[in-house]
Design an enzyme around this catalytic site. Structure first.
Site, short mmCIF file in Angstrom:
data_model
loop_
_atom_site.label_atom_id
_atom_site.label_comp_id
_atom_site.label_asym_id
_atom_site.label_seq_id
_atom_site.Cartn_x
_atom_site.Cartn_y
_atom_site.Cartn_z
N SER A 32 39.75 49.44 45.48
CA SER A 32 38.63 49.55 45.92
C SER A 32 38.10 48.92 47.12
CB SER A 32 37.32 49.78 44.87
OG SER A 32 37.33 48.37 44.05
N ASN A 119 32.86 44.35 34.76
CA ASN A 119 32.16 45.63 34.36
C ASN A 119 30.46 45.47 34.54
OD1 ASN A 119 34.50 46.53 33.68
ND2 ASN A 119 34.33 46.47 31.42
N THR A 164 6.74 85.79 54.73
CA THR A 164 7.51 85.99 53.48
C THR A 164 8.64 87.01 53.71
OG1 THR A 164 6.50 87.87 52.82
CG2 THR A 164 5.58 85.55 52.06
N HIS A 165 9.99 86.61 53.12
CA HIS A 165 10.92 87.48 53.68
C HIS A 165 11.45 87.43 54.94
CE1 HIS A 165 10.31 89.49 49.50
NE2 HIS A 165 9.09 89.46 49.81
N SER A 286 25.41 73.75 76.72
CA SER A 286 26.70 74.44 76.46
C SER A 286 27.46 74.31 77.68
CB SER A 286 26.40 76.05 76.53
OG SER A 286 27.71 76.58 76.85
N LYS A 292 21.67 77.80 78.20
CA LYS A 292 21.60 77.40 76.97
C LYS A 292 21.01 75.81 76.59
CE LYS A 292 23.93 78.85 73.57
NZ LYS A 292 24.49 79.67 72.44
N ASN A 294 20.71 73.94 73.03
CA ASN A 294 21.21 74.15 71.62
C ASN A 294 20.37 73.08 70.67
OD1 ASN A 294 22.89 76.52 72.26
ND2 ASN A 294 24.59 75.19 72.55
N GLU A 299 21.11 71.48 63.42
CA GLU A 299 22.25 72.31 62.89
C GLU A 299 22.86 71.20 61.93
OE1 GLU A 299 23.53 75.95 65.79
OE2 GLU A 299 23.42 73.68 66.81
N TYR A 326 33.01 51.23 29.64
CA TYR A 326 33.42 51.43 31.17
C TYR A 326 34.84 52.26 31.32
CZ TYR A 326 35.20 50.18 35.74
OH TYR A 326 35.82 50.12 37.23
N GLN A 331 34.81 53.73 39.19
CA GLN A 331 34.76 53.31 40.61
C GLN A 331 34.74 54.34 41.52
OE1 GLN A 331 37.91 50.22 41.29
NE2 GLN A 331 39.27 51.59 42.40
N LYS A 334 31.33 54.83 44.38
CA LYS A 334 30.48 54.32 45.30
C LYS A 334 30.69 55.00 46.74
CE LYS A 334 31.76 50.22 42.94
NZ LYS A 334 32.43 51.03 41.84
N1 ARG Z 1 36.38 47.75 41.23
C1 ARG Z 1 35.83 48.18 39.91
C2 ARG Z 1 34.73 49.11 39.83
O1 ARG Z 1 34.21 49.52 40.86
C3 ARG Z 1 35.04 46.82 39.29
C4 ARG Z 1 35.10 46.79 37.69
C5 ARG Z 1 36.57 46.75 37.13
N2 ARG Z 1 36.56 46.66 35.95
C6 ARG Z 1 37.88 46.58 35.14
N3 ARG Z 1 37.33 46.65 33.72
N4 ARG Z 1 38.79 46.94 35.83
O2 ARG Z 1 34.44 49.81 39.01
#
Ligand code: ARG
Length: 466
Positions: A32, A119, A164-165, A286, A292, A294, A299, A326, A331, A334
């Site tokens: 990660s 964890n 409205t609408h 454009s 134009k 825009n 958007e 856990y 993971q 994130k």
């Molecule tokens: N990179 C892991 C995560 O984002 C960290 C925790 C890992 N824990 C484990 N027991 N392998 O969740």
């Protein structure tokens, strides 16, 4: 080797019972570091607080703690300076930092992970990150609200059609319309504040899931890290991602508000409506059609909602089948949050800029407000008030007046008194006082109504609340 081809050596951090290293695919799916390196500052802060507590409690020596803190600060500068080498082999930010610490300070580094697990470590880092992001979002929403309050103040009596609408309904003021968004973003900001309160508990010390036998002091680390108190259940602590889900829910609702506003800006800036002119800073031309201008920024704000909502659904789906505590699935929390945070920040900033810059075309709004029989309800109300008709009858009489105006191709206010009296004899010239859009809006003085006097009260109320 960062490319993951080295199969011989097992992971230096947890590889004790593994004879060979992970396959390249295993390393790729497991790592990660590509995205959680964003958590480096939080990880280092958390580790310094943890090491300090360990030393305070006599679990590690002061000397080791000093080495650890010094090493961690060195790493912080290395990462900031861009000289730190991240390695995918070391999986994540936690182990990248710990491995570097070992290189820098030797065996003392191995004592940092006493009484904690990745964890609770990742739960801590991510919470700290989300907390900071929420605080940033709170400030950005306050700036957006301030922009709207200014526009509302300038336009407390700028008349426009209310819809409205998307059909002309009754005249309102542009100030009142702006204040509707103040209410929406005000609720978003209140949700942000609640979420900060909710997540303000420190996970560190929950360890892998069961707590620890070391005589740690979780209140001490909680305080050092700026949390109100430690979490109360170690199993929940390492399996909980509600704070991320709350962030994404809040972001989704806020993005929905931004998207509705973006849609209005797109409509209002068409030549057909022409209610506003966007500044050059927030529009594009454009490449083929020279005439134009825009509303691309609006958007894109509208479109960002898609990915933010997608992130919420993605993380809800990741979490929904997980047994306590856990699992590595978590993971995947994130990237969704990081991407949504970036999108939301950009969307709020772009919208704040657009609202501050846009030119309000009062003449166009006024002209549109007067067309489409927008004061028909005022005529009906007048018949109730001045001629004593039941509202249902007044509604019917007004319908006849609208039909006549439609036939003549004019507005209600352009009908002659004779025309109106032919529809109902009780109508007098006094009716013309309410058929103008200005009179219509000025009359709507109910609490929260569109009358300029009411809008000004609401502006004052919000100004006192920032
Ligand atoms: N990179 C892991 C995560 O984002 C960290 C925790 C890992 N824990 C484990 N027991 N392998 O969740």
């Amino acid at each position: 080797m960062a490319d993951g081809t080295d199969q011989k050596s097992s992971n230096q951090m947890w590889g004790g019972r593994f004879a060979s290293g992970p396959s390249a695919i295993m390393e790729e799916i497991n790592a990660s570091i590509g995205f959680d390196k964003k958590l480096y500052a939080q990880d280092i802060r958390g580790s310094i607080a943890h090491a300090t507590m360990l030393a305070e409690k006599g679990i590690i020596s002061q000397e080791d703690k000093d080495k650890i803190v010094h090493g961690l600060n060195t790493i912080l500068s290395e990462i900031k300076a861009g000289t730190f080498e991240f390695s995918r082999k070391l999986e994540d930010i936690h182990m990248n930092i710990e491995a570097r610490l070992a290189t820098l300070i030797g065996t003392a580094a191995g004592r940092l992970h006493t009484a904690r697990s990745r964890n609770d470590q990742v739960a801590l880092d991510f919470r700290l990150w989300v907390k900071e992001e929420l605080q940033k979002t709170e400030g950005m929403l306050t700036a957006l609200i301030a922009a709207f309050l200014d526009r509302a103040e300038e336009n407390a009596d700028t008349v426009m059609p209310g819809f409205t609408h998307l059909q002309t309904a009754q005249p309102v003021t542009f100030g009142h319309h702006c204040m509707a968004y103040v209410e929406m973003f005000g609720r978003d900001r209140a949700r942000v504040r609640h979420a900060i309160e909710h997540l303000d508990e420190s996970p560190i010390g929950a360890a892998a899931l069961a707590g620890t036998g070391y005589p740690i002091d979780r209140h001490m680390t909680a305080k050092a890290l700026g949390f109100r108190e430690p979490t109360r259940n170690s199993i929940d602590t390492v399996s909980d991602r509600d704070f991320a889900l709350e962030f994404l829910s809040i972001a989704s609702i806020c993005a929905t508000h931004l998207s509705r506003l973006a849609e209005e800006i797109v409509i209002w800036s068409t030549p057909q409506f022409g209610f506003i002119r966007l500044s050059d800073a927030f529009s594009t031309g454009s490449s083929i059609m020279p005439q134009k201008k825009n509303p691309d920024a609006a958007e894109l704000v509208r479109a960002k909602t898609g990915r933010i909502n997608g992130s919420l659904v993605a993380l809800l789906t990741v979490m929904k089948g997980l047994p306590l505590a856990y699992s590595k699935d978590m993971q995947e929390d994130k990237e969704q949050v990081f991407d949504s945070a970036e999108s939301l920040e950009l969307a709020i900033a772009a919208m704040t800029g657009m609202i501050r810059d846009l030119e309000v075309r009062k003449d166009r709004m006024r002209a549109a407000a007067g067309s489409g029989y927008s004061t028909a309800t005022d005529l009906a109300d007048w018949l109730v008030r001045e001629a004593g008709l039941p509202f249902r009858d007044a509604h019917h009489v007004t319908g006849n007046a609208v039909a006549l105006a439609e036939k003549k191709g004019c507005d209600l206010a352009d009908l002659s008194l004779e025309d109106l009296q032919a529809i109902h004899p009780a109508i007098t010239s006094g009716v013309f006082d309410v058929l103008s859009v200005e009179a219509s809006v000025a009359s709507r003085v109910s609490f929260g109504g569109t009358a300029p006097s009411e809008v000004k009260k609401q502006i004052a109320w919000w100004r006192g609340r920032n």
